[in-house]
Each structure stands twice: as structure tokens, then as C-alpha cells.
Design an enzyme around this catalytic site. Sequence first.
Site, mmCIF file in Angstrom:
data_model
loop_
_atom_site.group_PDB
_atom_site.id
_atom_site.type_symbol
_atom_site.label_atom_id
_atom_site.label_comp_id
_atom_site.label_asym_id
_atom_site.label_seq_id
_atom_site.Cartn_x
_atom_site.Cartn_y
_atom_site.Cartn_z
ATOM 1 N N ARG A 1 0.828 -1.211 0.000
ATOM 2 C CA ARG A 1 0.000 0.000 0.000
ATOM 3 C C ARG A 1 0.856 1.251 0.000
ATOM 4 O O ARG A 1 0.533 2.247 -0.649
ATOM 5 C CB ARG A 1 -0.936 -0.043 1.218
ATOM 6 C CG ARG A 1 -2.060 0.961 1.147
ATOM 7 C CD ARG A 1 -3.103 0.688 2.214
ATOM 8 N NE ARG A 1 -2.563 0.840 3.562
ATOM 9 C CZ ARG A 1 -3.223 0.536 4.678
ATOM 10 N NH1 ARG A 1 -4.450 0.044 4.615
ATOM 11 N NH2 ARG A 1 -2.677 0.713 5.855
ATOM 12 N N LYS B 1 -2.736 6.416 1.402
ATOM 13 C CA LYS B 1 -2.535 6.880 2.782
ATOM 14 C C LYS B 1 -1.630 8.107 2.768
ATOM 15 O O LYS B 1 -0.434 8.029 3.035
ATOM 16 C CB LYS B 1 -1.941 5.752 3.632
ATOM 17 C CG LYS B 1 -2.559 5.697 5.011
ATOM 18 C CD LYS B 1 -2.239 4.404 5.728
ATOM 19 C CE LYS B 1 -2.622 4.495 7.179
ATOM 20 N NZ LYS B 1 -4.076 4.511 7.423
ATOM 21 N N GLU C 1 -16.329 6.183 4.228
ATOM 22 C CA GLU C 1 -15.691 5.701 5.461
ATOM 23 C C GLU C 1 -15.628 6.836 6.458
ATOM 24 O O GLU C 1 -16.217 7.897 6.240
ATOM 25 C CB GLU C 1 -14.309 5.118 5.152
ATOM 26 C CG GLU C 1 -13.346 6.089 4.501
ATOM 27 C CD GLU C 1 -11.931 5.503 4.385
ATOM 28 O OE1 GLU C 1 -11.489 4.805 5.303
ATOM 29 O OE2 GLU C 1 -11.276 5.779 3.373
HETATM 30 C C1 PLP Z 1 -5.186 3.683 7.685
HETATM 31 C C2 PLP Z 1 -6.600 3.937 7.317
HETATM 32 C C3 PLP Z 1 -7.613 2.978 7.505
HETATM 33 C C4 PLP Z 1 -7.375 1.669 8.206
HETATM 34 O O1 PLP Z 1 -6.517 0.823 7.514
HETATM 35 P P1 PLP Z 1 -5.805 -0.400 8.241
HETATM 36 O O2 PLP Z 1 -4.883 -0.930 7.208
HETATM 37 O O3 PLP Z 1 -6.854 -1.374 8.601
HETATM 38 O O4 PLP Z 1 -5.124 0.142 9.440
HETATM 39 C C5 PLP Z 1 -8.883 3.283 7.074
HETATM 40 N N1 PLP Z 1 -9.177 4.476 6.502
HETATM 41 C C6 PLP Z 1 -8.241 5.419 6.322
HETATM 42 C C7 PLP Z 1 -8.619 6.698 5.705
HETATM 43 C C8 PLP Z 1 -6.927 5.185 6.717
HETATM 44 O O5 PLP Z 1 -6.006 6.136 6.534
#
Ligand code: PLP
Length: 340
Positions: free
Chosen positions: A81, A183, A219
Site C-alpha cells: 500500500r 494513505k 468511510e
Molecule cells: C489507515 C486507514 C484505515 C485503516 O486501515 P488499516 O490498514 O486497517 O489500518 C482506514 N481508513 C483510512 C482513511 C486510513 O487512513
Amino acid sequence: MTKELDWSNLGFAYIKTPFRYVAKFRGGKWSDGELTTDDTVTISECAGVLQYAQTCFEGLKAYRTEDGRIVTFRPDLNAERMAQSAARLEMPVFPEDRFVCAVERVVAANRQFVPPYGSGATLYIRPVMFASSPVIGVKPAEEYEMRIFCTPVGPYFKGGAKPITIRVSDFDRAAPRGTGHIKAGLNYAMSLHAIVDAHANGYDENMYLDPATRSFVEETGGANFLFVTKDGTVVTPKSDSILPSITRRSLCYVAEKILGMKVEHRPVRLSEVKDFAECGLCGTAAVISPVGKIIDHGEEICLPSGMDEMGPVTKKLYDTLTGIQMGRLPAPEGWVREIK
Ligand SMILES: *Cc1c(COP(=O)(O)O)cnc(C)c1O
């Protein structure tokens, strides 16, 4: 040897640990990378990260298992990722095998800060990459720094997982065809106002909708939704602007392949949320954080699972995944990596 800290009363604040990993990208290639005790960064005031927010990060944890081993959970997916985030931001990709290796070096070097089994605390690992050389005209920087540091964090739920109350936000998190799926720090910078405002109004989190039609669930600022229908099907929202949570993907795998449940990954309308039996937020920090109530502009959607505890399906998923992470249950091939 484990450090003497009050593990179960730790919060989620940065506690400096002795070692971090640093690699630098210069002249078109990454340096070998090394562990250092220096937790500071010196960069130009004109560095790309400071001017145009050219930076991305990851978040994962190291756990102490029941039999005392130290493990990480699917770090290869964080590596993958981060590579996708970097590519989308015109940053150099850090090789995925080196990422996993560097994570393991950092955890091993700080092993005395991996909290004991049963304390509820864990070691949070934060890889971060940023543009370190000056840019003033808008373009990608020439030089970058990759750092991986870690900090012990306390149990997410102190005294049981109490369901939270969230609101449907009037702000948007990520545009269609934008950067919602990576991210990037920039996704968080613009969510800060919305979360401060949500807290000021008594809500724990924001539910963001798709900006184009405002009719589908996306989300929250930092976690993916997982819903359970009244007949026990797990449903997770599908959209190109949702960050692909490793926790959510792992929970769906657990539901389908281990617990034999029906799982659907599809667009979810806000209008159908009132028909779900359970709702949770998925991410590395909490694994699943149960949602009891969703407020949509004064209209209350109360999940039948209530405000007292996690719903039964959410609980089963939570117990199974945390059992795998803590070594109490067998893990699917490649999910858990032991750090020697
Ligand atoms: C990091 C993140 C998540 C959660 O991802 P994980 O890999 O499960 O920790 C969900 N939404 C956003 C916007 C994120 O930045």
C-alpha cells in the site's frame, strides 16, 4: 527483557523509543538504510513536504503472543500500500521486501518496548516517507527520506468496547478519482476541521458520504465501515475513494473463509443503513470499534446491537482476528511474521 511501563494505562500518544530506521533517496536511488537513535529531521524550509504536502505514511502493529513471541501482522500489505501511495504522489517507491525487513529491524531493536501479552497494549509502527529537497515551482522533489519509527500504545478499549455515536458529515473526505484510496497526510489535514467540529458537537466520528451524489457510505476519517445485515451477512462499502483497510480485508477473509459467513463488498446506500443489525469501524488501531448510533442531520439511526456492547457478529469477528494476531488461533498462511 521488557521495559517497566504502566502498559494498561498507556494512551495513544507518541513515546520515543531508542531506534528508528532511515533511508534516503538521492541521485535516483535509495541508500542502504540504517538504524539510528536520532529522532530529529533536518530539512530545507522549502522542502517538498512542507510546501506541497508530498508525503505518505503507513500504520501497523507488533504484538506479543501468548507464548512470548513478537509478531507483526501482514506487513507485506503495508509495504504494497505504501508503494501505491508513493506512486500516486510521484514519490519513489520503496522496495516492498526492504520495507518488511526494515520494519522487522526496528521492532527487534526496540523489543523491550513491545508490551507484554495480556496488557492490551501493542507496539505501533509508523513508516513515513516525505520529500526532503527544496521545490518552489510545483513539481515532485528530487530527494526523499523514508523513516520507520515505533511507539508503544495502550489498549484501544479501556474497560470494554463501548459503542460510539457518529454523525453524517457535511464535509467530504475524498473526491472521486482523487487521493482517497492512498494513505496520504493530505487526506488527514483536511479532515481535522471536520473531526474537531464533530467532537465539539458530541460525536465520536464522521461518516463521510460519496461527494458526487452524497447517497453512498464511504468511510470515517481513518477507518472503514463494516455492516452486518439482520440475516448475518457481512457488508462492506465499495468505492474507489475508500482507503483499502488491511483490517477490513482481513476481517472479510475471516468471515468468509474461517467463519463460513456470507460477505458482500458493494456500494452501500446511506438509506439502507437503518436496516443493518450491526456496524463497526475497522482499522489497525482498534481492529473493530462498534458503532451504536448514527445521526443524519437530526435523524437518529440506532443499530439494534445497542449502545452497551459490540454486536454478536462483530464480536465474533473481533475475537477471531485478535486471536490470530495474538497467536491464540492458527493464522492463514503468511499473515503473522515472527520477529527473532
Ligand atoms: C489507515 C486507514 C484505515 C485503516 O486501515 P488499516 O490498514 O486497517 O489500518 C482506514 N481508513 C483510512 C482513511 C486510513 O487512513
